[in-house]
Motif scaffolding. Structure first.
Motif, PDB file in Angstrom:
ATOM      1  N   LEU A   1      -7.932   4.101 -33.124  1.00  0.00           N
ATOM      2  CA  LEU A   1      -7.333   5.324 -32.558  1.00  0.00           C
ATOM      3  C   LEU A   1      -7.011   5.159 -31.080  1.00  0.00           C
ATOM      4  O   LEU A   1      -6.080   5.778 -30.570  1.00  0.00           O
ATOM      5  CB  LEU A   1      -8.286   6.502 -32.760  1.00  0.00           C
ATOM      6  N   VAL A   2      -7.762   4.303 -30.421  1.00  0.00           N
ATOM      7  CA  VAL A   2      -7.584   4.139 -28.988  1.00  0.00           C
ATOM      8  C   VAL A   2      -6.163   3.654 -28.668  1.00  0.00           C
ATOM      9  O   VAL A   2      -5.619   3.908 -27.596  1.00  0.00           O
ATOM     10  CB  VAL A   2      -8.657   3.159 -28.444  1.00  0.00           C
ATOM     11  N   MET A   3      -5.568   3.000 -29.637  1.00  0.00           N
ATOM     12  CA  MET A   3      -4.204   2.499 -29.484  1.00  0.00           C
ATOM     13  C   MET A   3      -3.214   3.642 -29.223  1.00  0.00           C
ATOM     14  O   MET A   3      -2.177   3.457 -28.579  1.00  0.00           O
ATOM     15  CB  MET A   3      -3.848   1.821 -30.799  1.00  0.00           C
ATOM     16  N   GLY A   4      -3.515   4.805 -29.738  1.00  0.00           N
ATOM     17  CA  GLY A   4      -2.622   5.937 -29.536  1.00  0.00           C
ATOM     18  C   GLY A   4      -3.190   6.980 -28.596  1.00  0.00           C
ATOM     19  O   GLY A   4      -2.456   7.726 -27.962  1.00  0.00           O
ATOM     20  N   GLN A   5      -4.520   7.039 -28.522  1.00  0.00           N
ATOM     21  CA  GLN A   5      -5.121   8.135 -27.760  1.00  0.00           C
ATOM     22  C   GLN A   5      -5.784   7.677 -26.474  1.00  0.00           C
ATOM     23  O   GLN A   5      -6.162   8.502 -25.642  1.00  0.00           O
ATOM     24  CB  GLN A   5      -6.158   8.854 -28.638  1.00  0.00           C
TER      25      GLN A   5
ATOM     26  N   ALA B   1      -2.174   4.962 -23.504  1.00  0.00           N
ATOM     27  CA  ALA B   1      -2.018   3.657 -24.150  1.00  0.00           C
ATOM     28  C   ALA B   1      -0.615   3.414 -24.695  1.00  0.00           C
ATOM     29  O   ALA B   1      -0.067   2.321 -24.531  1.00  0.00           O
ATOM     30  CB  ALA B   1      -3.059   3.507 -25.260  1.00  0.00           C
ATOM     31  N   PRO B   2       0.012   4.414 -25.372  1.00  0.00           N
ATOM     32  CA  PRO B   2       1.356   4.138 -25.882  1.00  0.00           C
ATOM     33  C   PRO B   2       2.330   3.723 -24.788  1.00  0.00           C
ATOM     34  O   PRO B   2       3.207   2.893 -25.020  1.00  0.00           O
ATOM     35  CB  PRO B   2       1.771   5.475 -26.510  1.00  0.00           C
ATOM     36  N   VAL B   3       2.142   4.286 -23.596  1.00  0.00           N
ATOM     37  CA  VAL B   3       3.035   3.920 -22.497  1.00  0.00           C
ATOM     38  C   VAL B   3       2.811   2.460 -22.113  1.00  0.00           C
ATOM     39  O   VAL B   3       3.756   1.722 -21.816  1.00  0.00           O
ATOM     40  CB  VAL B   3       2.807   4.844 -21.286  1.00  0.00           C
ATOM     41  N   VAL B   4       1.546   2.050 -22.158  1.00  0.00           N
ATOM     42  CA  VAL B   4       1.246   0.646 -21.871  1.00  0.00           C
ATOM     43  C   VAL B   4       1.937  -0.257 -22.880  1.00  0.00           C
ATOM     44  O   VAL B   4       2.575  -1.250 -22.529  1.00  0.00           O
ATOM     45  CB  VAL B   4      -0.283   0.417 -21.885  1.00  0.00           C
ATOM     46  N   PHE B   5       1.838   0.128 -24.162  1.00  0.00           N
ATOM     47  CA  PHE B   5       2.521  -0.672 -25.182  1.00  0.00           C
ATOM     48  C   PHE B   5       4.028  -0.708 -24.926  1.00  0.00           C
ATOM     49  O   PHE B   5       4.663  -1.751 -25.036  1.00  0.00           O
ATOM     50  CB  PHE B   5       2.261  -0.101 -26.583  1.00  0.00           C
ATOM     51  N   LEU B   6       4.581   0.451 -24.606  1.00  0.00           N
ATOM     52  CA  LEU B   6       6.020   0.492 -24.330  1.00  0.00           C
ATOM     53  C   LEU B   6       6.373  -0.490 -23.218  1.00  0.00           C
ATOM     54  O   LEU B   6       7.324  -1.266 -23.330  1.00  0.00           O
ATOM     55  CB  LEU B   6       6.439   1.914 -23.928  1.00  0.00           C
ATOM     56  N   ALA B   7       5.572  -0.445 -22.144  1.00  0.00           N
ATOM     57  CA  ALA B   7       5.872  -1.313 -21.007  1.00  0.00           C
ATOM     58  C   ALA B   7       5.792  -2.782 -21.424  1.00  0.00           C
ATOM     59  O   ALA B   7       6.664  -3.592 -21.088  1.00  0.00           O
ATOM     60  CB  ALA B   7       4.891  -1.033 -19.872  1.00  0.00           C
ATOM     61  N   ILE B   8       4.747  -3.106 -22.197  1.00  0.00           N
ATOM     62  CA  ILE B   8       4.598  -4.510 -22.617  1.00  0.00           C
ATOM     63  C   ILE B   8       5.792  -4.945 -23.466  1.00  0.00           C
ATOM     64  O   ILE B   8       6.404  -5.991 -23.233  1.00  0.00           O
ATOM     65  CB  ILE B   8       3.283  -4.685 -23.411  1.00  0.00           C
ATOM     66  N   VAL B   9       6.147  -4.095 -24.444  1.00  0.00           N
ATOM     67  CA  VAL B   9       7.268  -4.450 -25.315  1.00  0.00           C
ATOM     68  C   VAL B   9       8.546  -4.604 -24.493  1.00  0.00           C
ATOM     69  O   VAL B   9       9.318  -5.553 -24.681  1.00  0.00           O
ATOM     70  CB  VAL B   9       7.446  -3.391 -26.422  1.00  0.00           C
TER      71      VAL B   9
ATOM     72  N   GLY C   1      -4.241  10.011 -35.727  1.00  0.00           N
ATOM     73  CA  GLY C   1      -5.519   9.799 -36.389  1.00  0.00           C
ATOM     74  C   GLY C   1      -5.438   9.896 -37.897  1.00  0.00           C
ATOM     75  O   GLY C   1      -6.440  10.098 -38.564  1.00  0.00           O
ATOM     76  N   VAL C   2      -4.235   9.783 -38.448  1.00  0.00           N
ATOM     77  CA  VAL C   2      -4.070   9.795 -39.904  1.00  0.00           C
ATOM     78  C   VAL C   2      -3.017   8.772 -40.302  1.00  0.00           C
ATOM     79  O   VAL C   2      -2.177   8.390 -39.492  1.00  0.00           O
ATOM     80  CB  VAL C   2      -3.608  11.177 -40.438  1.00  0.00           C
ATOM     81  N   GLY C   3      -3.061   8.340 -41.543  1.00  0.00           N
ATOM     82  CA  GLY C   3      -2.034   7.447 -42.053  1.00  0.00           C
ATOM     83  C   GLY C   3      -1.152   8.205 -43.014  1.00  0.00           C
ATOM     84  O   GLY C   3      -1.561   8.532 -44.118  1.00  0.00           O
ATOM     85  N   ARG C   4       0.052   8.538 -42.583  1.00  0.00           N
ATOM     86  CA  ARG C   4       0.943   9.330 -43.452  1.00  0.00           C
ATOM     87  C   ARG C   4       1.797   8.397 -44.294  1.00  0.00           C
ATOM     88  O   ARG C   4       2.307   7.405 -43.805  1.00  0.00           O
ATOM     89  CB  ARG C   4       1.838  10.218 -42.593  1.00  0.00           C
TER      90      ARG C   4
END
Ligand SMILES: Nc1ncnc2c1ncn2[C@@H]1O[C@H](COP(=O)(O)OP(=O)(O)OP(=O)(O)O)[C@@H](O)[C@H]1O
Ligand SMILES: Nc1ncnc2c1ncn2[C@@H]1O[C@H](COP(=O)(O)OP(=O)(O)OP(=O)(O)O)[C@@H](O)[C@H]1O
Ligand SMILES: [Mg+2]
Ligand SMILES: [Mg+2]
Lengths: 338, 328, 516, 338
Positions: free
Chosen positions: A174-178, A186-194, A255-258
């Motif tokens: 969950l930490v990956m999104g929250q 964290a999502p912003v960090v991923f965006l920057a890395i990508v 926090g869910v898998g849709r």
């Protein structure tokens, strides 16, 4: 025939004569139109709601809002550089988010990192399959990825029996999104890395160079000895990986898998962002910085309008109009140029 | 914490629960609350009805409400809620997003000491108040009424989309009743394709009715599919034989019921009162009080040709009948 | 660049000035393509418009035909100033053009292309009258010597020379008073050129004025009444064609500061080892062709269209299926794709520069290093491109090739044709190719650059490579090649070298007649 | 260059030499691959469920089910001939269906015919606006129509307040979707009319041929004096009219005017149909007959799978696979051909 050697002009002869001022203005306007629109939007929203819009907090929030769209759109950009429309990214994102949560929740894989990496590899393989169909089967990417997308939709629904995965997802995932890195989500960090990785990839590496060459003129690239077909695999593989990453971040954030509908939200917007990008700085070409600007423009418009409390139907309408103006401003001038 | 078992009590006592705030000892001032309401998609008329009722009732109390519309993007909706929390709003209200997808938001809200109130989001741990309906119970009751109409014997076609939790609950209600009624033959259970649900349901029902005219009833998971089902039945020439029942409470579905079409009944969820009820819950929680139950189940109204309100009007949500038995 | 006034030799029968351009200026961003250019065309004359690549010929034509608008200057028809704002307007004024690039839509039939300007004609008010259209087109094709061509065929199935004639037919289709032909002969065979000239003279006699652009100076004296030369967007002068001869015309074209060695070919150095060996090459046309090329040699391959020369290039480069053995520097190579050809040390300078040789919107540097990116990567894993090194190496090679570009970062499409060709050649220099396939490398290139390319072909050979050369201009074989293989019906009809290497003998052999 | 005058051989015309038998086979396979796939699908479904699938009734049913997709896809085909992606057709269809039912239900217009004609005109105007933005603003059709689509979505939501219209729609309008001509459902009649009209338009009129010229090479078309820009208006106008017509038939068929989601259902499928069509008969080109075959293929697959009672998730997956095979068969051979 030897006489030419004696011609000793400096090799690099500048433009024959001065460009007129208006020419330069048009050039600038066409390259920077969308950026100007972005800045204008920020200024207007800031002026209207200085307390809310123009805060560091809100800018981080905007980045957070667009991060998933951004990650998906950046991957798509790599495919579009070669003219490949990737429509499978919607279901790829859904698949990514669902499979990882399923593995983790059911304990098939206990390490979140491992699960994420494995999912990225699965996405890479699926993307490469897309690429094989396109490059070696000669099917247009549009219809190939549409078909593969349909297959993936079916697969997720079948595996999930339509049920959302609610519990048992470890915090480490969950930490990956929250999670946050300092004040940065964290999502912003991923965006920057990508964004950085793909920027370097497209602009600075051999493979990226070849991709632009293929996008520019596939026949020339082929006759220059480049193994053109292979690059469709790479491009669609990267696009699929980014889509899966985006889907995983959605899952971690919620926090869910849709099992359905995760990616569809982003499909058209990611194309919009990439196309806005293609009218920025280097008109007519897809590139990472352009897509980032396109994503930000969409993010700022959405955030600004919703912060202003504009009614939903107005949000759709105004968003359309701003998009039109942003791209129009740029292209109108390009068109006039000839 | 409360388990969902308590909810049954609260649903029957919900009409009187508004007085709960009285027992709070450490009353805080609730006269100018700043409420952040997030909705996953305000294009949906029911979600919009909840929002309108909430905003109207909250503004009557002098509060300010900021509304965020996720336009279908759950992720953006969550982020917006996080944003409200970090900007120091007094209460977060979730309008119709599945609460299980907002657990991260709840944690942040609790960490910041902000109540998290949910309307029609399905109860999960961490929600301070959930105002909703019990879809399992409602589905069981209305499905039983379908069985009754069929006299315990008949062939039924079911269409649903079990990806959404509320629709899964209804599905469970359907199966619970079916398991006790062996006389009912479930011909086929169709998982509808979404998006494209309206056209898909029309095509799929048509395809079935083409070869199998012996269908007595069609059970649909939500009333957006009602016009498709009705049209397919009419086209197959079965308007006098096959009836349809569904859920939710969209006005166009009431039009169908009123017109005497094959769409005969549905439980209509009391969306506008939910908004009002949520305001009361917010007031209690923000004032430092506690609710007797975290789950407030509201009673739907049964819509049939006898009970459906006149066009453009709402049923009387407080006094309407739910059980078919209450009608006569 | 002295006399802009042309000594009048007015002929009574053709007094009128049909078209006049005065003080034309066209600015492009970064460049002035036309600089106070003057031009006039009279009734019934064929007027050559000449100049080096990038002189502004096409730009002038586009301005006259409404494709672009002038920055300043005027266009007059019959002495009346007109505003040619778009191509439709130009057509209304009776101006018909064969543009240099993009004259035909490959996807469409011959009929649709020929009648694109004029319209297909209607039946019953709405529907296309196909029968009538095909009939009209058949007549037009007859006139340009393509009598047997089915007008329903798709242009993409035509050979280059057929397309060129179809483009001419398209220009003839409308009842134009001014017909402008921008390099129509580039892809034409000599016989077709003659057919075209015959038509031009016939129509000129009817009073139509022709503007004719070419880089083949021989053609100019064959068909033209007057000659206008331009350089750097400016008028150099206008002459009656009998006032100039070949040499004085070249002087006017290239300007005082450049000079062209008249005799390019001084005989190669003695050939070295065998670099390329082809054994028993068999394909669609080729029937067991064998030959070898040595280091230091320029070998010409000539044939009539479709009789093998093209297939030699294509099969050596893996672009078509052919059987046989290809040996390079003693190693047998399997060549099934361009990729394998490049790996084997072959480099192709393709005939169609824009479609096959260049990525138009990439920079000179990027185009030049396209086949040799591997030698510029930082390491085998990350493969970052080392741009600094690229710039240095490309700079060196382009210095050697005498490239003219505003910078190495300029988009290659902004270069003139000849300079674009140098970029393609530079690509293979950077790759250190051992065998160069120069497939009509001088097409649409001006005299000066042509001479440079001849010299380059020589230089490549002198540096140790084997060069295979083809051309549609037969006299080039004599100027560049050590020896020429003439193919007929898929086999070698003969090999010419030294004094035997003449246009006449090449032609005789290619028609299957033994040389005397 | 003087000696050439004597050469008087006949011009070398026609294909260089005989086509080999295998060449011809490949050619046939690539042109008829999708048609073969269609026939094979029909045969398989007929064999498996002869009583249900292979009935006149069911074939009419299939036609009825694809008629709306068909009408929209055919309009789109006209736009695609010129390379114009029309993404506004989804909201255009929604707008069409909603506005007409609203006018009729509220009595703003009492004549159904008048309302339909008026709506078509409105669609034409909106489509032309798309065209103006694209042709004169120089904006890529993709982003322009996406933006206009967003505006239209906002407009319908605003006008409708998200409420669906069900009652008060006159029978005279409903007949458009529910009526029959003999045994043939009205939507099928509309489909046939649109197909014939657009076929004649694209293949047999000057305007249609010019569109192909522009699609083949816009610059050449422009140089040839075709008023290129105008054709973007015509094409997007036709595309919008077809989308609106499709939306109206949806509304008439179900008897409801929905303010959202009507057209989105058909967006990707109509592109799919057109792209399948572009690998049929004339590989690489969009054309009416091809699109009709694409539409039928999609319709037969959907109907067949649903009649076989295949689980929904399998329907998604199998559909994707059949699409892939159908187009693959064709294109694989084309690709090998060079
Ligand atoms: N669209 C354009 N944008 C910028 N520069 C241009 C454009 N078109 C032409 N030019 C420049 O204008 C100059 C004149 O070009 P033009 O095509 O008229 O030359 P030309 O005489 O026809 O040459 P060639 O013999 O190679 O056809 C060249 O320097 C060219 O690079
Ligand atoms: N009259 C001629 N006599 C001899 N050789 C000629 C003649 N005209 C052209 N050629 C030669 O033809 C070759 C190019 O012709 P072209 O490319 O049109 O034919 P091709 O390549 O064999 O055909 P294709 O490309 O269709 O296989 C050149 O090598 C040129 O020298
Ligand atoms: Mg030119
Ligand atoms: Mg050839």
């Amino acid at each position: 025939m030897t006489s030419t050697a004696s011609v000793s002009e400096p090799q690099v002869a500048g433009p024959r004569r001065q460009t007129s001022a208006s020419d330069r203005l048009i050039d600038v306007a066409s390259r920077y139109g969308t950026i100007v629109s972005l800045v204008v939007c920020v200024l207007i929203f800031s002026a209207l709601r200085p307390d809310v819009f123009a805060t560091t907090q809100n800018f981080l929030n905007i980045l957070n809002q667009v991060s998933i769209l951004g990650i998906i759109a950046l991957g798509l950009t790599v495919a579009l550089v070669q003219g490949l429309f990737d429509l499978s990214l919607a279901s790829m994102a859904t698949l990514g988010g669902f499979m990882v949560t399923k593995w983790l929740a059911e304990g098939t894989i206990s390490s979140p990192v491992l699960a994420v990496v494995l999912m990225l590899l699965v996405a890479l393989v699926i993307g490469c399959l897309n690429g094989i169909v396109v490059a070696y089967g000669g099917v247009s990417a549009f219809i190939a990825t549409l078909a593969v997308g349909s297959i993936l939709t079916g697969v997720v629904l079948g595996i999930s029996k339509s049920a959302t995965i609610l519990s048992g997802i470890p915090d480490g995932f969950l930490v990956m999104g929250q999670g946050k890195v300092g004040p940065v989500p964290a999502p912003v960090v991923f965006l920057a890395i990508v964004a950085v990785l793909l920027y370097v990839f497209l602009e600075q590496t051999q493979v990226g160079r070849h991709m632009y060459a293929i996008g520019g003129n596939a026949e020339t690239a082929r006759l220059s000895g480049i193994a053109v077909k292979r690059y469709a695999l790479i491009a669609l593989g990267i696009s699929a990986m980014c889509a899966a990453l985006g889907g995983m971040i959605v899952a971690a954030n919620l926090g869910v898998g849709r099992p359905q509908g995760v990616g569809d939200t982003y499909l058209l917007d990611s194309f919009a962002a990439a196309f806005i990008g293609a009218s920025t700085l280097r008109p007519g070409r897809f590139h990472i910085i352009g897509t980032v600007i396109g994503v930000l423009l969409i993010g700022v418009i959405n955030n600004g309008l919703s912060i202003m409390g504009v009614e939903t139907f107005w949000q759709y309408a105004v968003r359309g109009m701003i998009l039109l103006l942003a791209v129009f401003g740029a292209s109108f001038l390009v068109a006039r140029r000839r | 914490s409360m388990s969902s078992d308590d909810s049954k009590d609260s649903s029957s006592s919900s009409t009187s629960s508004s007085s709960a705030s009285a027992d709070s000892g450490t009353a805080k001032d609730t006269s100018n609350l700043k409420v952040g309401l997030v909705a996953v998609n305000l294009n949906s008329p029911s979600i919009a009805a909840i929002k309108d009722a909430f905003v109207k009732s909250a503004e009557a109390k002098g509060w300010s409400v900021d509304v965020f519309d996720g336009q279908g993007d759950q992720n953006a909706t969550n982020n917006a809620a996080d944003d409200f929390i970090s900007r120091g709003y007094d209460v977060i209200v979730n309008n119709s997003s599945p609460n299980e997808q907002m657990t991260g938001v709840m944690e942040k809200a609790h960490a910041a000491g902000i109540p998290f109130v949910s309307i029609y989001g399905g109860y999960v741990d961490g929600v301070d108040a959930e105002i909703g309906t019990n879809e399992f119970v409602n589905a069981s009751l209305i499905t039983q009424e379908m069985v009754n109409r069929l006299g315990g014997k008949g062939r039924v076609l079911k269409l649903n989309w079990t990806v959404l939790q509320a629709l899964r609950d209804r599905d469970a209600g359907f199966h619970a009743v079916m398991s006790e009624n062996p006389g009912i033959d479930v011909v086929k259970e169709i998982e509808v394709k979404v998006p494209g649900q309206v056209d898909d349901s029309y095509n799929q029902i048509t395809n079935v009715l083409q070869s199998d005219k012996d269908i007595d009833a069609i059970w649909i998971g939500w009333d957006e599919l009602a016009p498709s089902a009705v049209r397919a039945i009419q086209e197959a020439g079965l308007a006098d034989k096959t009836f349809v029942m569904g859920f939710d409470g969209n006005s166009f579905a009431w039009d169908l019921i009123r017109d005497g079409s094959p769409y005969v009944m549905e439980p209509a969820n009391p969306f506008p009162p939910m908004g009002e009820k949520a305001v009361q819950a917010v007031e209690t929680l923000a004032g430092g009080g506690t609710l007797p139950s975290k789950v407030i189940y509201m009673k739907p109204c049964l819509m049939t040709i006898d009970t459906v309100p006149a066009k453009g009007e709402q049923p009387d949500w407080d006094t309407c009948a739910f059980f078919p038995g209450e009608i006569s | 660049m002295t006399n802009t006034v042309e000594p009048g030799r007015e002929v009574a029968s053709r007094p009128g000035t049909l078209l006049q351009v005065k003080g034309a200026v066209k600015d492009y961003p970064g460049q002035r393509a036309l600089d106070h250019m003057d031009f006039d065309l009279r009734v019934g004359e064929v007027h050559a418009l000449l100049g080096e690549n990038g002189a502004g010929k096409s730009t002038l034509i586009k301005a006259v035909s409404g494709v672009i608008s002038l920055t300043s200057g005027t266009v007059e028809m019959d002495g009346v100033e007109v505003d040619v704002r778009n191509p439709q307007r130009a057509q209304g004024l009776g101006v018909s053009v064969v543009h240099q690039h993009g004259n035909l839509v490959a996807d469409l039939s011959v009929t649709e292309n020929v009648l694109m300007v004029d319209g297909l004609g209607r039946r019953a008010g709405v529907l296309v009258d196909w029968k009538g259209a095909h009939r009209r087109v058949r007549d037009l094709l007859d006139r340009v010597g393509l009598g047997g061509l089915d007008p329903r065929r798709e242009v993409s199935t035509l050979g280059a020379h057929e397309s060129a004639m179809v483009a001419v037919a398209k220009a003839l289709a409308s009842n134009a008073r001014v017909i402008i032909l921008d390099e129509p002969t580039t892809a034409l065979q000599p016989a077709e050129v003659d057919t075209l000239f015959g038509q031009m003279r016939r129509l000129a006699a009817e009073g139509i004025g022709f503007v004719f652009v070419t880089h083949r100076l021989g053609e100019v004296f064959k068909v033209c009444d007057r000659i206008t030369v331009m350089r750097d967007g400016r008028l150099v002068g206008t002459w009656q064609s009998d006032e100039l001869d070949h040499d004085s015309l070249v002087d006017q074209l290239v300007g005082p500061e450049k000079s062209i060695a008249q005799d390019a070919f001084v005989g190669g150095s003695t050939p070295g080892d065998v670099v390329l060996e082809v054994r028993d090459l068999t394909g669609d046309v080729l029937r067991g062709l064998s030959f070898e090329a040595r280091s230091g040699e320029v070998v010409g391959v000539a044939s009539l269209p479709g009789e093998g020369a093209g297939e030699v290039v294509e099969s050596l480069y893996g672009m078509c299926r052919a059987s046989g053995e290809i040996v390079i520097e003693g190693r047998r190579r399997r060549i099934r794709s361009p990729e394998q050809a490049v790996a084997a040390g072959i480099g192709l300078v393709p005939r169609d520069r824009l479609a096959q040789g260049l990525v138009a919107d990439m920079s000179v540097r990027e185009n030049a290093t396209l086949a040799s990116t591997r030698s510029f990567v930082s390491d085998p894993v990350l493969r970052l491109m080392r741009r600094g090194r690229e710039r240095i190496r490309v700079g060196e090679v382009m210095d050697r090739l005498n490239l003219k570009a505003s910078s190495l970062e300029a988009e290659v499409r902004t270069l003139s044709g000849g300079n674009q060709q140098k970029v393609v050649i530079g690509r293979w220099l950077l790759r250190r190719s051992k065998v160069y396939l120069l497939d009509s490398p001088t097409a649409a290139v001006d005299v000066h650059t042509k001479a440079e390319i001849y010299a380059l072909a020589r230089q490549l050979a002198d540096d140790g490579a084997a060069v295979i050369f083809t051309s549609t201009e037969l006299e080039e074989f004599a100027r560049v090649c050590d020896r020429v293989l003439v193919l007929h019906d898929g086999m070698v009809a003969g090999e010419l070298s030294g004094d035997d290497n003449t246009v006449n003998s090449i032609m005789r052999l290619s028609f299957g007649r033994k040389s005397d």
